[in-house]
Design a protein around this motif. Structure first.
Motif, PDB file in Angstrom:
ATOM      1  N   ARG A  13       0.862  -1.200   0.000  1.00  0.00           N
ATOM      2  CA  ARG A  13       0.000   0.000   0.000  1.00  0.00           C
ATOM      3  C   ARG A  13       0.888   1.236   0.000  1.00  0.00           C
ATOM      4  NH1 ARG A  13      -3.210   1.826   3.695  1.00  0.00           N
ATOM      5  NH2 ARG A  13      -2.174   0.853   5.457  1.00  0.00           N
ATOM      6  N   TYR A  14       0.484   2.251  -0.765  1.00  0.00           N
ATOM      7  CA  TYR A  14       1.243   3.489  -0.869  1.00  0.00           C
ATOM      8  C   TYR A  14       0.326   4.705  -0.843  1.00  0.00           C
ATOM      9  CZ  TYR A  14       4.536   0.188  -3.080  1.00  0.00           C
ATOM     10  OH  TYR A  14       5.341  -0.877  -3.365  1.00  0.00           O
ATOM     11  N   TYR A  15       0.951   5.882  -0.664  1.00  0.00           N
ATOM     12  CA  TYR A  15       0.335   7.153  -1.034  1.00  0.00           C
ATOM     13  C   TYR A  15       1.192   7.677  -2.180  1.00  0.00           C
ATOM     14  CZ  TYR A  15      -2.627   7.065   3.079  1.00  0.00           C
ATOM     15  OH  TYR A  15      -3.564   6.707   4.002  1.00  0.00           O
ATOM     16  N   THR A  16       0.537   7.982  -3.309  1.00  0.00           N
ATOM     17  CA  THR A  16       1.247   8.352  -4.526  1.00  0.00           C
ATOM     18  C   THR A  16       0.828   9.729  -5.004  1.00  0.00           C
ATOM     19  OG1 THR A  16       1.311   6.011  -5.164  1.00  0.00           O
ATOM     20  CG2 THR A  16       1.791   7.620  -6.891  1.00  0.00           C
ATOM     21  N   SER A  17       1.806  10.525  -5.417  1.00  0.00           N
ATOM     22  CA  SER A  17       1.547  11.875  -5.913  1.00  0.00           C
ATOM     23  C   SER A  17       0.617  11.832  -7.123  1.00  0.00           C
ATOM     24  CB  SER A  17       2.870  12.545  -6.299  1.00  0.00           C
ATOM     25  OG  SER A  17       2.626  13.739  -7.014  1.00  0.00           O
ATOM     26  N   GLN A  18      -0.368  12.741  -7.132  1.00  0.00           N
ATOM     27  CA  GLN A  18      -1.281  12.827  -8.272  1.00  0.00           C
ATOM     28  C   GLN A  18      -0.523  13.140  -9.556  1.00  0.00           C
ATOM     29  OE1 GLN A  18      -4.578  12.612  -9.232  1.00  0.00           O
ATOM     30  NE2 GLN A  18      -4.953  11.452  -7.348  1.00  0.00           N
ATOM     31  N   ALA A  19       0.533  13.933  -9.437  1.00  0.00           N
ATOM     32  CA  ALA A  19       1.326  14.259 -10.628  1.00  0.00           C
ATOM     33  C   ALA A  19       1.919  12.997 -11.237  1.00  0.00           C
ATOM     34  CB  ALA A  19       2.432  15.251 -10.271  1.00  0.00           C
ATOM     35  N   LEU A  20       2.419  12.095 -10.394  1.00  0.00           N
ATOM     36  CA  LEU A  20       2.988  10.850 -10.885  1.00  0.00           C
ATOM     37  C   LEU A  20       1.907   9.975 -11.503  1.00  0.00           C
ATOM     38  CD1 LEU A  20       5.605   9.183 -11.069  1.00  0.00           C
ATOM     39  CD2 LEU A  20       5.006   8.164  -8.866  1.00  0.00           C
ATOM     40  N   LEU A  21       0.741   9.928 -10.857  1.00  0.00           N
ATOM     41  CA  LEU A  21      -0.363   9.122 -11.376  1.00  0.00           C
ATOM     42  C   LEU A  21      -0.833   9.632 -12.732  1.00  0.00           C
ATOM     43  CD1 LEU A  21      -2.462   8.584  -8.120  1.00  0.00           C
ATOM     44  CD2 LEU A  21      -1.041   6.898  -9.283  1.00  0.00           C
ATOM     45  N   GLN A  22      -0.690  10.942 -12.950  1.00  0.00           N
ATOM     46  CA  GLN A  22      -1.115  11.555 -14.209  1.00  0.00           C
ATOM     47  C   GLN A  22      -0.004  11.566 -15.257  1.00  0.00           C
ATOM     48  OE1 GLN A  22      -2.484  15.405 -12.942  1.00  0.00           O
ATOM     49  NE2 GLN A  22      -4.122  14.545 -11.666  1.00  0.00           N
ATOM     50  N   GLY A  23       1.113  10.911 -14.955  1.00  0.00           N
ATOM     51  CA  GLY A  23       2.199  10.817 -15.914  1.00  0.00           C
ATOM     52  C   GLY A  23       3.122  12.013 -15.950  1.00  0.00           C
TER      53      GLY A  23
END
Length: 217
Positions: A17-27
């Protein structure tokens, strides 16, 4: 500077489980900031501990309850976490008016530290452990049923009759409200191998769906 969303991954039967930056998720990797992804459990534990330490008697209950009641915002930085704390009025509307706690933080190695739970494929509950858990659950159901039916009954009298410490009876009582799916998994040997009475009884969520999510059942 980016919002982070809960994400997870499964690798070789292990759930992370992680918390991931929205910027990273959006490429947009270049815009993801100094910390693009962090193991969720590490962050949750650190934030809950900080809230308990700084909110003293007000911060009681499970980590989830403490976070819901006291956390306004947690900002993960390269070497620290800035935690905005909700005031006693629980307004939390104006973050500039809330106190901020800053705690040291170094992002750990993700593959090792992100592990949340190894499913039953990596080992299931032994028969003896299953029996011990089912016995504790049955006893707690009987005790709670007695408390509900008999207005003169209390934890002290039950503890004296069972020749147990009252604290132990109170500790086991929440097992009476365990999800039927979890009880079934224990009975069928599908529960995680590391499941024990103490882990099951401590900070047990009231909602069955939340219980099942915590144990991946």
């Amino acid at each position: 500077g980016n919002l982070m969303s809960p994400t997870h991954a499964n690798k070789k039967g292990v759930r992370y489980r992680y918390y991931t930056s929205q910027a990273l998720l959006q490429g947009r990797k270049a815009d993801s900031g100094s910390v693009a992804r962090v193991p969720a459990e590490n962050i949750e534990t650190l934030v809950a501990q900080a809230l308990r330490s700084n909110c003293s008697a007000e911060a009681s209950g499970s980590d989830r309850v403490v976070i819901e009641q006291h956390l306004v915002r947690a900002e993960v930085r390269a070497n620290e976490i800035a935690i905005s704390v909700r005031g006693s009025d629980r307004s939390g509307e104006d973050e500039t008016a809330t106190p901020t706690i800053t705690i040291p933080f170094t992002p750990p190695s993700l593959p090792q530290k992100g592990v949340r739970h190894v499913p039953a494929a990596g080992g299931s509950l032994s028969e003896s452990d299953s029996v011990a858990l089912l016995t504790a659950i049955a006893r707690s159901k009987a005790w709670v049923g007695e408390l509900l039916l008999d207005p003169t009954a209390d934890f002290k009298t039950i503890a004296e009759r069972e020749k147990l410490a009252e604290r132990h009876v109170r500790f086991l009582a929440p097992l009476a409200y365990l999800s039927p799916r979890i009880v079934e998994a224990i009975a069928e040997g599908r529960a995680p191998a590391d499941l024990a009475v103490r882990r099951l009884a401590r900070n047990l969520p009231l909602a069955w769906a939340e219980q099942e999510r915590c144990l991946y059942i």
